[in-house]
Design an enzyme around this catalytic site. Structure first.
Site, mmCIF file in Angstrom:
data_model
loop_
_atom_site.group_PDB
_atom_site.id
_atom_site.type_symbol
_atom_site.label_atom_id
_atom_site.label_comp_id
_atom_site.label_asym_id
_atom_site.label_seq_id
_atom_site.Cartn_x
_atom_site.Cartn_y
_atom_site.Cartn_z
ATOM 1 N N THR A 1 -35.324 -8.991 28.971
ATOM 2 C CA THR A 1 -36.104 -8.543 30.134
ATOM 3 C C THR A 1 -35.384 -7.364 30.763
ATOM 4 O OG1 THR A 1 -36.738 -9.135 32.402
ATOM 5 C CG2 THR A 1 -34.921 -10.365 31.472
ATOM 6 N N GLY A 2 -36.148 -6.522 31.482
ATOM 7 C CA GLY A 2 -35.504 -5.382 32.148
ATOM 8 C C GLY A 2 -36.280 -4.108 31.876
ATOM 9 N N HIS A 3 -35.583 -2.965 31.778
ATOM 10 C CA HIS A 3 -36.233 -1.663 31.616
ATOM 11 C C HIS A 3 -36.783 -1.562 30.192
ATOM 12 C CE1 HIS A 3 -36.605 2.753 31.240
ATOM 13 N NE2 HIS A 3 -36.935 2.657 32.520
ATOM 14 N N GLY A 4 -38.083 -1.746 30.038
ATOM 15 C CA GLY A 4 -38.690 -1.948 28.719
ATOM 16 C C GLY A 4 -38.453 -0.837 27.727
ATOM 17 N N ARG B 1 -49.743 1.531 28.403
ATOM 18 C CA ARG B 1 -48.295 1.480 28.114
ATOM 19 C C ARG B 1 -47.928 0.150 27.475
ATOM 20 N NH1 ARG B 1 -43.812 -1.802 30.402
ATOM 21 N NH2 ARG B 1 -41.905 -0.591 30.232
ATOM 22 N N THR C 1 -41.294 -10.036 33.774
ATOM 23 C CA THR C 1 -41.155 -10.597 32.419
ATOM 24 C C THR C 1 -40.586 -12.010 32.482
ATOM 25 O OG1 THR C 1 -40.646 -8.398 31.596
ATOM 26 C CG2 THR C 1 -40.108 -10.199 30.130
ATOM 27 N N ASP D 1 -41.323 -3.314 25.428
ATOM 28 C CA ASP D 1 -40.430 -3.960 24.452
ATOM 29 C C ASP D 1 -40.881 -5.393 24.161
ATOM 30 O OD1 ASP D 1 -39.668 -4.453 27.263
ATOM 31 O OD2 ASP D 1 -38.271 -5.829 26.357
#
Lengths: 134, 163
Positions: A52-55, A29, A1, A32
């Protein structure tokens, strides 16, 4: 991201985020990043955020909007970003990062992952980092 | 007010120091690109779009070229953009073969009264606005294929561990 937030000389704000998603995701899929309020948010009255990160976690926590609301309650860009990333990680046990500009041009950078690359230009100066406390 | 452009290149483990240096070089370049737009007459939306486009075009970032692959080995991308003055926003999700998803998200914001367009509809909308899709697979890189193969191996090992 990847993401960007900006403020112009009149105090106008904007935010933008783009991603390829997560390794091993199912076809179809959605993350976020396309959700206003989770991956991206901008309001000239408060600030602008890109996350950004674990959506799935960012989506459920509405991370970008959480940071905006924390600033609306008086936290600085840095405090709001740090506190909301930490709160999300504690609550949902997954990690993320965010960049924030307040409507006064204050910068906020925070991440609960191992690293996050960031950079900003203000006047002739370029600031950047990837590890904690840079 | 002093203009500022702030960018990120993604949060994660990033354990490889050589990759970390490449990411740093990329975000520094993106910040400069966005700042140059902002200080040479462009609007703040143009500036954040330009900064993100520059990172979508660099293979090292997980966006645009070099995006991670889904389980079918394809690139599917998401993007969103928002303007603080009037809270206008645009986004796309699960788009394939589009070189710069952030610019397609901006078209959704500028040309429709929607906030989010998905998949085939987003691709048709792109063609309607003269955004020519790439050949299928053009955004897939050797690095992303290797990364998916490595991820699959880990899944096999993990399930083996569970016995």
């Amino acid at each position: 991201t990847v993401g960007a937030v900006g403020i112009d000389s009149d105090g106008g704000l904007a935010a933008a985020t783009s991603t390829g998603g997560r390794q091993g995701k199912l076809a179809g899929r959605s993350s976020d990043t396309c959700m206003i309020g989770s991956g991206t948010y901008a309001d000239d009255n408060i600030g602008a955020v890109s996350t950004t990160g674990h959506g799935e976690t960012i989506a459920k926590f509405c991370l970008a909007h959480s940071i905006i609301k924390a600033m609306e309650r008086g936290q600085s860009a840095e405090e709001a970003t740090q506190n909301c990333v930490e709160l999300m990680t504690k609550r949902l046990n997954n990690t993320a990062g965010a960049i924030t500009l307040s409507n006064r041009g204050e910068v906020g950078v925070a991440f609960s992952t191992n690293r996050m690359s960031w950079a900003y230009q203000k006047g002739d100066h370029l600031y950047f980092g990837i590890d904690k406390n840079e | 007010m002093e203009p500022v452009i702030l960018v990120h290149g993604g949060a994660g483990a990033i354990s490889d120091d050589a990759k970390a240096q490449e990411l740093l070089a990329g975000v520094k370049g993106a910040a400069k690109t966005g700042y140059k737009v902002l200080t040479s007459g462009g609007g703040v939306v143009d500036a954040v779009e330009a900064a993100v486009r520059s990172m979508e075009d660099e293979e090292i970032f997980n966006a645009g070229l070099g995006s991670v692959l889904n389980l079918e080995g394809e690139v599917e991308m998401d993007a969103s953009i928002m303007v603080g003055s009037d809270l206008s926003a645009g986004a796309v999700t699960v788009v394939k073969d589009i070189k710069n998803p952030i610019s397609l998200a901006r078209l959704v914001m500028d040309k429709t009264d929607h906030v989010l367009l998905a998949a085939e509809g987003a691709k048709k909308f792109a063609q309607l606005h003269k955004v020519v899709p790439l050949q299928p697979g053009a955004l897939v890189t050797d690095a992303s294929k290797k990364a998916l193969a490595k991820w699959r191996e880990k899944q096999v090992e993990a399930s083996a561990e569970l016995g």
